[in-house]
Enzyme design. Sequence first.
Site, PDB file in Angstrom:
ATOM      1  N   THR A  31      35.572  32.297  30.631  1.00  0.00           N
ATOM      2  CA  THR A  31      36.385  33.521  30.816  1.00  0.00           C
ATOM      3  C   THR A  31      36.088  34.266  29.552  1.00  0.00           C
ATOM      4  O   THR A  31      35.481  33.874  28.669  1.00  0.00           O
ATOM      5  CB  THR A  31      37.661  32.929  30.771  1.00  0.00           C
ATOM      6  OG1 THR A  31      38.204  32.523  29.514  1.00  0.00           O
ATOM      7  CG2 THR A  31      38.121  32.346  31.820  1.00  0.00           C
ATOM      8  N   GLU A  32      36.581  35.488  29.393  1.00  0.00           N
ATOM      9  CA  GLU A  32      36.423  36.579  28.494  1.00  0.00           C
ATOM     10  C   GLU A  32      37.318  36.069  27.144  1.00  0.00           C
ATOM     11  O   GLU A  32      38.144  35.336  27.331  1.00  0.00           O
ATOM     12  CB  GLU A  32      37.038  37.911  28.617  1.00  0.00           C
ATOM     13  CG  GLU A  32      38.424  37.968  29.328  1.00  0.00           C
ATOM     14  CD  GLU A  32      38.989  39.147  29.371  1.00  0.00           C
ATOM     15  OE1 GLU A  32      38.703  40.354  28.539  1.00  0.00           O
ATOM     16  OE2 GLU A  32      39.655  39.584  30.459  1.00  0.00           O
ATOM     17  N   LYS A  80      53.045  29.703  29.125  1.00  0.00           N
ATOM     18  CA  LYS A  80      53.765  29.482  27.660  1.00  0.00           C
ATOM     19  C   LYS A  80      53.029  30.370  26.693  1.00  0.00           C
ATOM     20  O   LYS A  80      51.915  30.881  26.964  1.00  0.00           O
ATOM     21  CB  LYS A  80      53.681  28.069  27.328  1.00  0.00           C
ATOM     22  CG  LYS A  80      52.234  27.502  27.302  1.00  0.00           C
ATOM     23  CD  LYS A  80      52.357  25.829  26.962  1.00  0.00           C
ATOM     24  CE  LYS A  80      50.902  25.218  27.333  1.00  0.00           C
ATOM     25  NZ  LYS A  80      51.057  23.808  26.978  1.00  0.00           N
ATOM     26  N   ASP A 109      44.382  30.302  31.094  1.00  0.00           N
ATOM     27  CA  ASP A 109      44.524  29.130  31.286  1.00  0.00           C
ATOM     28  C   ASP A 109      44.988  28.700  32.659  1.00  0.00           C
ATOM     29  O   ASP A 109      46.339  28.229  32.599  1.00  0.00           O
ATOM     30  CB  ASP A 109      45.129  28.245  30.084  1.00  0.00           C
ATOM     31  CG  ASP A 109      44.955  27.042  30.064  1.00  0.00           C
ATOM     32  OD1 ASP A 109      44.413  26.452  30.976  1.00  0.00           O
ATOM     33  OD2 ASP A 109      45.291  26.362  28.908  1.00  0.00           O
TER      34      ASP A 109
END
Length: 297
Positions: free
Chosen positions: A66-67, A117, A134
């Site tokens: 991912t970035e 979160k 995430d």
Amino acid sequence: TVYKGYDTDEGVEVAWNKLPTQKMQDKDRDRVREEIAILKKMDHPNIIRCTSAWVDRATNNVNFITELMTSGSLREYVKRTKRTPKLKIIQKWSRQILNGLDYLHTQTPPIIHRDLKCDNIFINGNQGDVKLGDFGLSTLQGHAHSLIGTPEFMAPEMYNEGDGYSVKVDIYAFGGCLLEIATGKHPFSECQNAAQIYKKVTAGVLPDGIKDVQEDIVRQVILECLADQEKRPTANELLDHPFLTDEPPARPAPAPAPVVIPVIPDAPPVVAEPEPEPEPEPEHSLALPVGAKGNAP
């Protein structure tokens, strides 16, 4: 687990996420593959872009590329600043988080993050951009039955494995995130272990940190998010909440500094002295040369 990596094709730093699947059954691994395909299609400014994903056959780990967000997680960022964010900053971050959730929840079928979160919300501090990340525990609504997530942010219905749950668990978790942003503390930080958290959550007891929230409007939103799932608003409804639609009250302008005028002490009074009067000349005078003598009378 997340590692910092380097994309040799694009020449940019990336985040390398690993999700172990050793304990998963085959049907669960198949579902993970389906979810990976969905995540790769997601395109939203408030969701971290997933550029690649695959399953490592040797380790059975699912890998996500991912970035990379330069300032790390929102939790780390708030802790580094060592101060409670101003209301307008809390509003800005909340609006972006809810925009990301609304995008997930309006997909067909809806996507549930399940582990929302502040540790999984990321920020570019130089621009203030906030993105959800995430997605290792995310799932599709209809498949949500597992007891999985972070206890402090898990809604009560997640503990009832057989009943299933909906996107409203993300709204509950958002309330916990908002509490952490506003106070700097995890929800239920007064508890010593997950068992104590479970006991409070399933009994409908609110976290003690609610009383530490300074802004009334922020406290109101948190309470709405932590309510029973039937009463919780959707992400879209929260975007229309006065918390985000009203401008924060302007702080009163500081009083102008007093103008100090120096006091000049009074000069002593000047008393005009009268000019001396000229001496009167005699009525009859006789001017005699020096040394001359007059005739005696």
